[in-house]
Design a protein around this motif. Structure first.
Motif, PDB file in Angstrom:
ATOM      1  N   SER A   1       0.810  -1.109   0.009  1.00 42.45           N
ATOM      2  CA  SER A   1      -0.074   0.019  -0.024  1.00 42.45           C
ATOM      3  C   SER A   1       0.825   1.050   0.146  1.00 42.45           C
ATOM      4  O   SER A   1       1.958   0.973   0.024  1.00 42.45           O
ATOM      5  CB  SER A   1      -0.928  -0.180   1.331  1.00 42.45           C
ATOM      6  OG  SER A   1      -0.093   0.393   2.250  1.00 42.45           O
ATOM      7  N   ASP A   2       0.253   2.422  -0.034  1.00 41.79           N
ATOM      8  CA  ASP A   2       0.932   3.669   0.109  1.00 41.79           C
ATOM      9  C   ASP A   2       1.150   4.002   1.383  1.00 41.79           C
ATOM     10  O   ASP A   2       1.575   5.273   1.701  1.00 41.79           O
ATOM     11  CB  ASP A   2       0.085   4.660  -0.910  1.00 41.79           C
ATOM     12  CG  ASP A   2       0.252   4.524  -2.115  1.00 41.79           C
ATOM     13  OD1 ASP A   2       1.110   3.619  -2.629  1.00 41.79           O
ATOM     14  OD2 ASP A   2      -0.672   4.987  -3.063  1.00 41.79           O
ATOM     15  N   SER A   3       0.810   3.286   2.665  1.00 42.24           N
ATOM     16  CA  SER A   3       0.735   3.672   3.837  1.00 42.24           C
ATOM     17  C   SER A   3       2.378   4.134   4.251  1.00 42.24           C
ATOM     18  O   SER A   3       3.157   3.836   3.927  1.00 42.24           O
ATOM     19  CB  SER A   3       0.579   2.365   4.881  1.00 42.24           C
ATOM     20  OG  SER A   3       1.587   1.455   4.826  1.00 42.24           O
ATOM     21  N   GLY A   4       1.963   5.301   5.084  1.00 47.22           N
ATOM     22  CA  GLY A   4       3.307   6.166   5.591  1.00 47.22           C
ATOM     23  C   GLY A   4       3.780   7.209   4.648  1.00 47.22           C
ATOM     24  O   GLY A   4       4.624   7.944   4.856  1.00 47.22           O
ATOM     25  N   LEU A   5       3.648   7.071   3.298  1.00 41.03           N
ATOM     26  CA  LEU A   5       4.298   7.857   2.267  1.00 41.03           C
ATOM     27  C   LEU A   5       3.978   9.647   2.525  1.00 41.03           C
ATOM     28  O   LEU A   5       4.872  10.300   2.471  1.00 41.03           O
ATOM     29  CB  LEU A   5       4.116   7.683   0.921  1.00 41.03           C
ATOM     30  CG  LEU A   5       4.436   6.322   0.707  1.00 41.03           C
ATOM     31  CD1 LEU A   5       4.012   5.768  -0.748  1.00 41.03           C
ATOM     32  CD2 LEU A   5       5.911   6.069   0.592  1.00 41.03           C
ATOM     33  N   ASN A   6       2.857   9.789   2.784  1.00 42.25           N
ATOM     34  CA  ASN A   6       2.236  11.213   3.068  1.00 42.25           C
ATOM     35  C   ASN A   6       3.092  11.587   4.254  1.00 42.25           C
ATOM     36  O   ASN A   6       3.371  12.811   4.193  1.00 42.25           O
ATOM     37  CB  ASN A   6       0.757  11.443   3.076  1.00 42.25           C
ATOM     38  CG  ASN A   6       0.317  11.121   1.773  1.00 42.25           C
ATOM     39  OD1 ASN A   6       1.001  11.282   0.685  1.00 42.25           O
ATOM     40  ND2 ASN A   6      -1.081  10.806   1.675  1.00 42.25           N
ATOM     41  N   GLU A   7       2.945  10.850   5.217  1.00 43.92           N
ATOM     42  CA  GLU A   7       3.610  11.112   6.675  1.00 43.92           C
ATOM     43  C   GLU A   7       4.926  11.441   6.584  1.00 43.92           C
ATOM     44  O   GLU A   7       5.564  12.476   7.096  1.00 43.92           O
ATOM     45  CB  GLU A   7       3.303  10.098   7.685  1.00 43.92           C
ATOM     46  CG  GLU A   7       1.635  10.005   7.950  1.00 43.92           C
ATOM     47  CD  GLU A   7       1.021   9.086   7.123  1.00 43.92           C
ATOM     48  OE1 GLU A   7      -0.314   8.751   7.212  1.00 43.92           O
ATOM     49  OE2 GLU A   7       1.365   8.761   6.031  1.00 43.92           O
ATOM     50  N   ALA A   8       5.683  10.682   5.802  1.00 45.23           N
ATOM     51  CA  ALA A   8       7.125  10.784   5.672  1.00 45.23           C
ATOM     52  C   ALA A   8       7.325  11.823   5.010  1.00 45.23           C
ATOM     53  O   ALA A   8       8.456  12.799   5.231  1.00 45.23           O
ATOM     54  CB  ALA A   8       7.703   9.527   4.749  1.00 45.23           C
TER      55      ALA A   8
END
Length: 251
Positions: free
Chosen positions: A64-71
């Motif tokens: 998934s794309d989980s964590g990418l925006n937060e990074a």
């Protein structure tokens, strides 16, 4: 930061454990960190994005794309305020077959996606593999030259690796450290020298020979009432080993 300076430390790590804590990292808060850094002399060796480890804990998160925006959000703050140049992401135990080639390939792809985000902000990316994680055997370092290693000897001991006799090619990839140890059975973060009192000088020497120039960060997990005593003892132990390395280095 004041009492760390009083104890003899000159560096500390920044860290977020839970995603909801990201909201506290406002521009004003970052400016206060910079202000106290100048006041106390304490610098920041790395930012540990503990809250991003869930991006690598299962097949569903891995694909998934989980964590990418937060990074992207925290990277922008770190770079804008010049708090540190190294970001560490822990790799947790994987809820699946970690050795599966398909999962390993997806690990590489997601690591590169995180690296692209951080490198766009001129930040270096290190990974801290825990036992039973997708990176526990450190093979990802050979496949992905863009990223580095956060050296946690305790995690390596419980992954069946000897952190005191790693290949020079691995020592050369170390970007940050969580210096601790254990007996190789329970994944504890005990003070350096708890078991291997005579091998730490060699580890520090190998790091220096491999070109490591960041801080030697200690990570000890202990009861709150023991923090001052335990960390001071850990610092003294490392300093003695650093002196030994310096005294025995070729002129």
């Amino acid at each position: 930061m004041g009492f760390l300076a009083d104890w003899g430390f000159d560096t500390m790590q920044l860290e977020i454990f839970h995603p909801e804590q990201l909201i506290a990292w406002t521009d004003d808060a970052c400016l206060k960190l910079k202000e106290h850094s100048l006041k106390t002399g304490i610098t920041f060796s790395q930012f540990v994005a503990h809250f991003l480890m869930s991006s690598f804990d299962s097949p569903s998160s891995l694909y998934s794309d989980s964590g990418l925006n937060e990074a992207a959000e925290i990277s922008e703050k770190l770079r804008r305020h010049e708090l540190t140049s190294v970001v560490t992401i822990p790799l947790p135990s994987f809820a699946g077959h970690a050795e599966d080639e398909v999962h390993q390939k997806q690990l590489d792809e997601k690591v590169i996606r995180f690296w692209e985000i951080l490198s766009s902000h001129n930040l270096k990316l290190a990974f801290e593999p825990q036992p039973l994680s997708l990176g526990a055997d450190l093979a990802f370092l050979k496949r992905i030259p863009q990223v580095g290693l956060n050296l946690d000897p305790g995690h390596l001991q419980c992954s069946g690796l000897d952190p005191f006799s790693l290949d020079r090619s691995i020592f050369s990839r170390v970007m940050s450290t969580h210096l601790c140890e254990n007996d190789g059975t329970e994944n504890l973060s005990l003070s350096p020298g708890t078991y291997e009192k005579n091998r730490w000088g060699g580890l520090i020497g190998q790091l220096e020979e491999a070109g490591y120039r960041n801080s030697l960060d200690i990570e000890i997990i202990c009861p709150p009432e023991n923090v001052e005593k335990t960390y001071k003892e850990g610092l003294l132990f490392l300093k003695k080993n650093m002196d030994f390395v310096n005294e025995n280095s070729p002129a």
